[in-house]
Enzyme design. Structure first.
Site, PDB file in Angstrom:
ATOM      1  N   ASP A 113     -29.745 -16.253 -17.229  1.00 48.23           N
ATOM      2  CA  ASP A 113     -29.902 -16.015 -15.409  1.00 48.23           C
ATOM      3  C   ASP A 113     -30.970 -16.919 -14.674  1.00 48.23           C
ATOM      4  O   ASP A 113     -30.411 -16.838 -13.447  1.00 48.23           O
ATOM      5  CB  ASP A 113     -28.702 -15.234 -15.573  1.00 48.23           C
ATOM      6  CG  ASP A 113     -29.328 -14.578 -15.408  1.00 48.23           C
ATOM      7  OD1 ASP A 113     -30.476 -13.624 -15.357  1.00 48.23           O
ATOM      8  OD2 ASP A 113     -28.289 -13.231 -14.535  1.00 48.23           O
ATOM      9  N   SER A 114     -31.974 -16.656 -15.542  1.00 47.01           N
ATOM     10  CA  SER A 114     -32.853 -16.772 -15.061  1.00 47.01           C
ATOM     11  C   SER A 114     -33.209 -18.419 -14.966  1.00 47.01           C
ATOM     12  O   SER A 114     -33.905 -18.889 -13.435  1.00 47.01           O
ATOM     13  CB  SER A 114     -34.417 -17.088 -15.315  1.00 47.01           C
ATOM     14  OG  SER A 114     -34.667 -17.277 -16.902  1.00 47.01           O
ATOM     15  N   ASP A 147     -26.526 -14.486 -21.187  1.00 45.02           N
ATOM     16  CA  ASP A 147     -26.332 -13.811 -20.537  1.00 45.02           C
ATOM     17  C   ASP A 147     -25.246 -13.688 -19.281  1.00 45.02           C
ATOM     18  O   ASP A 147     -25.279 -14.982 -19.463  1.00 45.02           O
ATOM     19  CB  ASP A 147     -27.467 -13.411 -19.208  1.00 45.02           C
ATOM     20  CG  ASP A 147     -29.101 -12.990 -18.778  1.00 45.02           C
ATOM     21  OD1 ASP A 147     -28.705 -12.287 -20.769  1.00 45.02           O
ATOM     22  OD2 ASP A 147     -29.732 -13.422 -18.435  1.00 45.02           O
ATOM     23  N   LYS A 165     -26.000 -10.875 -22.963  1.00 43.13           N
ATOM     24  CA  LYS A 165     -26.862  -9.503 -22.635  1.00 43.13           C
ATOM     25  C   LYS A 165     -25.865  -9.190 -21.203  1.00 43.13           C
ATOM     26  O   LYS A 165     -25.888 -10.394 -20.417  1.00 43.13           O
ATOM     27  CB  LYS A 165     -28.280 -10.033 -22.158  1.00 43.13           C
ATOM     28  CG  LYS A 165     -29.689  -9.036 -21.962  1.00 43.13           C
ATOM     29  CD  LYS A 165     -30.572  -9.288 -21.897  1.00 43.13           C
ATOM     30  CE  LYS A 165     -31.405 -10.862 -20.791  1.00 43.13           C
ATOM     31  NZ  LYS A 165     -31.114 -10.699 -19.656  1.00 43.13           N
ATOM     32  N   GLU A 203     -26.102  -6.352 -17.555  1.00 46.58           N
ATOM     33  CA  GLU A 203     -27.649  -5.280 -17.100  1.00 46.58           C
ATOM     34  C   GLU A 203     -27.379  -4.152 -16.699  1.00 46.58           C
ATOM     35  O   GLU A 203     -26.434  -4.597 -15.836  1.00 46.58           O
ATOM     36  CB  GLU A 203     -28.336  -6.512 -16.036  1.00 46.58           C
ATOM     37  CG  GLU A 203     -28.901  -7.365 -16.200  1.00 46.58           C
ATOM     38  CD  GLU A 203     -30.021  -8.355 -14.984  1.00 46.58           C
ATOM     39  OE1 GLU A 203     -29.859  -7.665 -13.552  1.00 46.58           O
ATOM     40  OE2 GLU A 203     -30.103  -9.599 -15.186  1.00 46.58           O
ATOM     41  N   GLU A 235     -37.578  -4.339 -19.234  1.00 41.12           N
ATOM     42  CA  GLU A 235     -38.156  -5.308 -18.269  1.00 41.12           C
ATOM     43  C   GLU A 235     -39.023  -4.792 -17.043  1.00 41.12           C
ATOM     44  O   GLU A 235     -38.487  -3.688 -16.514  1.00 41.12           O
ATOM     45  CB  GLU A 235     -37.142  -6.396 -17.066  1.00 41.12           C
ATOM     46  CG  GLU A 235     -38.279  -7.011 -16.663  1.00 41.12           C
ATOM     47  CD  GLU A 235     -37.277  -8.445 -16.067  1.00 41.12           C
ATOM     48  OE1 GLU A 235     -36.094  -8.610 -16.253  1.00 41.12           O
ATOM     49  OE2 GLU A 235     -37.740  -8.796 -15.234  1.00 41.12           O
TER      50      GLU A 235
HETATM   51  O1  KIV Z   1     -32.627 -13.997 -17.221  1.00 39.29           O
HETATM   52  C1  KIV Z   1     -33.655 -14.445 -17.828  1.00 39.29           C
HETATM   53  O2  KIV Z   1     -34.308 -15.014 -18.294  1.00 39.29           O
HETATM   54  C2  KIV Z   1     -33.490 -12.845 -18.659  1.00 39.29           C
HETATM   55  C3  KIV Z   1     -35.258 -12.715 -19.338  1.00 39.29           C
HETATM   56  C4  KIV Z   1     -36.585 -12.215 -18.628  1.00 39.29           C
HETATM   57  C5  KIV Z   1     -35.499 -10.647 -20.054  1.00 39.29           C
HETATM   58  O3  KIV Z   1     -33.618 -11.982 -19.154  1.00 39.29           O
END
Ligand code: KIV
Length: 267
Positions: free
Chosen positions: A47-48, A86, A114, A116, A183
């Site tokens: 989600d970056s 994510d 993934k 959090e 992280e």
């Molecule tokens: O969203 C993302 O790119 C991430 C990584 C930085 C681990 O969660």
């Protein structure tokens, strides 16, 4: 269904064999194809994308629909690597919502989701893995909680925080998580979590004592806008091509040449 490539079983074997796992983010088919042919083990549709694709200052506004769109694009460019996606901000606040959100990302082509957090997401992790959805946890600096954390700061500095992270990591594994991302935590803590864990622990800003490394693709290509975190290395500068840069990252991770001591955090 893709031809046999990187599987969860293979990643677990790599941990046992102490063969470092190389992961990068991607958000479209073209870059996914590049990463795949350069030998990346896992591609994360992070989600970056809220930051690097949409130009926002956090991942909070990213939606499940946006994630599903980018997962489908990356799926078309990926043959070998394991594709992880994510679950975005507040798309897994209870088990029902987590199942609905994961369904959209898995049907778009993800092979693992993934999410959090620790204690707050254990029921969601257990429900998803019981239903056959592989889950990757994410502890330490969790960008979706940036406001709660008062900014992007190193986590796990105090004994209390360290104890909480150790308990969260063990609880995520017991709940059924197949992998864990940590992280921005001190090296020694990441090394401890990795030794105590039966699942692969992938670090970003967590030193060299983990089972693998992940970075945001744009950072690896020197496209970071603004302040560059110390754990980022630009693999494109000095490389002759994009392929050379990504192969350089894979090689550096595999041989334990990334991260160096100046690219991680002490206690
Ligand atoms: O969203 C993302 O790119 C991430 C990584 C930085 C681990 O969660």
């Amino acid at each position: 269904m893709k031809s046999p490539g990187v599987t969860i079983r293979k990643l677990h074997q790599m941990k046992r064999d102490r063969q470092p796992i190389a992961m990068l983010t991607a958000y479209d088919a073209g870059f996914a194809r590049l990463l795949d042919r350069c030998g990346i083990d896992c591609i994360l549709v992070g989600d970056s994308l809220g930051n690097v694709i949409q130009g926002r200052d956090s991942t909070v506004p990213v939606t499940v629909a946006e994630m599903a769109y980018h997962v489908a694009c990356v799926r078309r460019g990926t043959e070998r690597a394991l594709l992880i996606a994510d679950l975005p901000f507040l798309s897994y606040s209870d088990t029902g919502q987590a199942i609905r959100s994961a369904k959209r990302l898995m049907q778009a082509g993800a092979e693992m989701v993934k999410l959090e957090g620790g204690a707050a997401v254990l029921e969601q992790v257990a429900a998803l893995s019981r239903l056959g959805v592989p889950v990757c946890g994410h502890l330490g600096l969790t960008p979706q909680s940036v406001h709660h954390l008062s900014g992007y700061r190193v986590q796990g500095r105090t004994p209390d925080e360290q104890q909480r992270l150790i308990e969260d990591a063990a609880a995520l594994e017991r709940a059924g998580a197949s992998m864990l991302v940590v992280e921005c935590i001190p090296d020694a803590l990441a090394r401890h979590l990795t030794g105590a864990s039966g699942i692969p622990v992938i670090g970003i800003g967590a030193g060299a004592g983990v089972d693998g490394q992940v970075l945001v693709l744009y950072d690896v290509l020197g496209l970071y806008a603004g302040h560059t975190p110390r754990f980022v290395r630009d693999f494109l500068s000095g490389s002759a091509s994009l392929d050379d840069a990504i192969e350089g990252y894979v090689e550096a991770v595999r041989r334990g040449r990334f991260p160096g001591s100046g690219e991680s955090f002490g206690d």
